[in-house]
Design a protein around this motif. Sequence first.
Motif, PDB file in Angstrom:
ATOM      1  N   MET A 101      12.122 -47.799 -22.627  1.00  0.00           N
ATOM      2  CA  MET A 101      10.905 -48.600 -22.653  1.00  0.00           C
ATOM      3  C   MET A 101      11.242 -50.043 -23.037  1.00  0.00           C
ATOM      4  N   ASP A 102      12.067 -50.213 -24.051  1.00  0.00           N
ATOM      5  CA  ASP A 102      12.472 -51.554 -24.489  1.00  0.00           C
ATOM      6  C   ASP A 102      13.224 -52.291 -23.389  1.00  0.00           C
ATOM      7  N   GLU A 103      14.102 -51.586 -22.685  1.00  0.00           N
ATOM      8  CA  GLU A 103      14.874 -52.186 -21.593  1.00  0.00           C
ATOM      9  C   GLU A 103      13.946 -52.671 -20.475  1.00  0.00           C
ATOM     10  N   LEU A 104      12.994 -51.851 -20.104  1.00  0.00           N
ATOM     11  CA  LEU A 104      12.062 -52.216 -19.040  1.00  0.00           C
ATOM     12  C   LEU A 104      11.162 -53.375 -19.462  1.00  0.00           C
ATOM     13  N   THR A 105      10.602 -53.280 -20.643  1.00  0.00           N
ATOM     14  CA  THR A 105       9.635 -54.298 -21.067  1.00  0.00           C
ATOM     15  C   THR A 105      10.291 -55.632 -21.426  1.00  0.00           C
ATOM     16  N   ALA A 106      11.596 -55.653 -21.608  1.00  0.00           N
ATOM     17  CA  ALA A 106      12.280 -56.908 -21.951  1.00  0.00           C
ATOM     18  C   ALA A 106      12.209 -57.931 -20.826  1.00  0.00           C
ATOM     19  N   SER A 107      12.133 -57.465 -19.579  1.00  0.00           N
ATOM     20  CA  SER A 107      12.146 -58.392 -18.449  1.00  0.00           C
ATOM     21  C   SER A 107      10.801 -58.496 -17.731  1.00  0.00           C
ATOM     22  N   VAL A 108       9.890 -57.611 -18.035  1.00  0.00           N
ATOM     23  CA  VAL A 108       8.601 -57.587 -17.336  1.00  0.00           C
ATOM     24  C   VAL A 108       7.606 -58.522 -18.016  1.00  0.00           C
ATOM     25  N   ARG A 109       6.898 -59.296 -17.191  1.00  0.00           N
ATOM     26  CA  ARG A 109       5.861 -60.181 -17.718  1.00  0.00           C
ATOM     27  C   ARG A 109       4.479 -59.819 -17.221  1.00  0.00           C
ATOM     28  N   VAL A 110       4.409 -58.923 -16.222  1.00  0.00           N
ATOM     29  CA  VAL A 110       3.118 -58.492 -15.681  1.00  0.00           C
ATOM     30  C   VAL A 110       3.105 -56.972 -15.582  1.00  0.00           C
ATOM     31  N   PHE A 111       2.158 -56.369 -16.290  1.00  0.00           N
ATOM     32  CA  PHE A 111       1.959 -54.932 -16.250  1.00  0.00           C
ATOM     33  C   PHE A 111       0.618 -54.671 -15.576  1.00  0.00           C
ATOM     34  N   ALA A 112       0.647 -53.991 -14.447  1.00  0.00           N
ATOM     35  CA  ALA A 112      -0.568 -53.749 -13.663  1.00  0.00           C
ATOM     36  C   ALA A 112      -0.971 -52.272 -13.758  1.00  0.00           C
ATOM     37  N   VAL A 129       5.338 -54.934 -12.815  1.00  0.00           N
ATOM     38  CA  VAL A 129       5.420 -53.496 -12.531  1.00  0.00           C
ATOM     39  C   VAL A 129       4.056 -52.830 -12.676  1.00  0.00           C
ATOM     40  N   ASP A 130       3.921 -51.735 -11.975  1.00  0.00           N
ATOM     41  CA  ASP A 130       2.790 -50.842 -12.161  1.00  0.00           C
ATOM     42  C   ASP A 130       3.092 -50.027 -13.425  1.00  0.00           C
ATOM     43  N   CYS A 131       2.132 -49.889 -14.289  1.00  0.00           N
ATOM     44  CA  CYS A 131       2.358 -49.178 -15.550  1.00  0.00           C
ATOM     45  C   CYS A 131       2.751 -47.720 -15.365  1.00  0.00           C
ATOM     46  N   ALA A 132       2.590 -47.184 -14.170  1.00  0.00           N
ATOM     47  CA  ALA A 132       3.053 -45.816 -13.910  1.00  0.00           C
ATOM     48  C   ALA A 132       4.557 -45.708 -14.168  1.00  0.00           C
ATOM     49  N   ARG A 133       5.283 -46.831 -14.058  1.00  0.00           N
ATOM     50  CA  ARG A 133       6.733 -46.810 -14.348  1.00  0.00           C
ATOM     51  C   ARG A 133       7.012 -46.586 -15.825  1.00  0.00           C
ATOM     52  N   LEU A 134       6.024 -46.853 -16.673  1.00  0.00           N
ATOM     53  CA  LEU A 134       6.196 -46.611 -18.106  1.00  0.00           C
ATOM     54  C   LEU A 134       6.055 -45.129 -18.442  1.00  0.00           C
ATOM     55  N   ARG A 135       5.397 -44.394 -17.549  1.00  0.00           N
ATOM     56  CA  ARG A 135       5.063 -43.000 -17.814  1.00  0.00           C
ATOM     57  C   ARG A 135       5.268 -42.118 -16.582  1.00  0.00           C
ATOM     58  N   PRO A 136       6.525 -42.042 -16.100  1.00  0.00           N
ATOM     59  CA  PRO A 136       6.764 -41.177 -14.927  1.00  0.00           C
ATOM     60  C   PRO A 136       6.382 -39.732 -15.256  1.00  0.00           C
ATOM     61  N   GLY A 137       5.621 -39.119 -14.361  1.00  0.00           N
ATOM     62  CA  GLY A 137       5.168 -37.754 -14.602  1.00  0.00           C
ATOM     63  C   GLY A 137       4.206 -37.649 -15.774  1.00  0.00           C
ATOM     64  N   ASP A 138       3.572 -38.763 -16.114  1.00  0.00           N
ATOM     65  CA  ASP A 138       2.613 -38.848 -17.229  1.00  0.00           C
ATOM     66  C   ASP A 138       3.253 -38.645 -18.603  1.00  0.00           C
ATOM     67  N   VAL A 139       4.573 -38.853 -18.678  1.00  0.00           N
ATOM     68  CA  VAL A 139       5.279 -38.802 -19.957  1.00  0.00           C
ATOM     69  C   VAL A 139       5.931 -40.167 -20.171  1.00  0.00           C
ATOM     70  N   TYR A 140       5.621 -40.821 -21.293  1.00  0.00           N
ATOM     71  CA  TYR A 140       6.170 -42.152 -21.546  1.00  0.00           C
ATOM     72  C   TYR A 140       7.683 -42.107 -21.683  1.00  0.00           C
ATOM     73  N   LEU A 141       8.318 -43.194 -21.225  1.00  0.00           N
ATOM     74  CA  LEU A 141       9.764 -43.342 -21.347  1.00  0.00           C
ATOM     75  C   LEU A 141      10.170 -43.279 -22.810  1.00  0.00           C
ATOM     76  N   GLU A 142      11.404 -42.878 -23.059  1.00  0.00           N
ATOM     77  CA  GLU A 142      11.918 -42.910 -24.434  1.00  0.00           C
ATOM     78  C   GLU A 142      12.026 -44.377 -24.866  1.00  0.00           C
ATOM     79  N   GLN A 143      12.034 -44.623 -26.157  1.00  0.00           N
ATOM     80  CA  GLN A 143      11.938 -45.980 -26.704  1.00  0.00           C
ATOM     81  C   GLN A 143      12.999 -46.932 -26.151  1.00  0.00           C
ATOM     82  N   GLY A 144      14.240 -46.501 -26.037  1.00  0.00           N
ATOM     83  CA  GLY A 144      15.303 -47.370 -25.537  1.00  0.00           C
ATOM     84  C   GLY A 144      15.054 -47.812 -24.101  1.00  0.00           C
TER      85      GLY A 144
END
Length: 124
Positions: free
Chosen positions: A106-117, A89-104
């Motif tokens: 974030m954990d759900e997304l990062t559990a399956s991602v192996r490449v952060f661009a 994934v593009d790291c912009a998905r971690l921070r839509p609108g320049d605000v980081y996702l809530e922890q839950g």
Amino acid sequence: AMPELPYDASNEDVTTDEKFHACRTGLRFLGLVASIDPDRDGVPESVEAAHGAGIRVVMITGDYLKTAIAIATNVCILQKGDDVDVSAVDCARLRPGDVYLEQGKMDELTASVRVFARARPEDK
């Protein structure tokens, strides 16, 4: 060579897009060159050893997504059969609108991602 700039460099109102457009006007395409840095020695073997030990290997890079996918594939972080739409994934998905996702989320997304661009320093 361009003997002089095709825009007024002292005019701060000229946007970057306007400067680029002015510079490329009248050009003729002659060819394309691309390059990629080679993998560092031992990286694919280290990744395979980590996988063999049950370690989940994750790559975080400032590279563009397609470049990151190519590198991760070359060094065995991404493997045949991986769905790159889920695993990279593009790291912009971690921070839509320049605000980081809530922890839950974030954990759900990062559990399956192996490449952060396109990571910013604060993403790491």
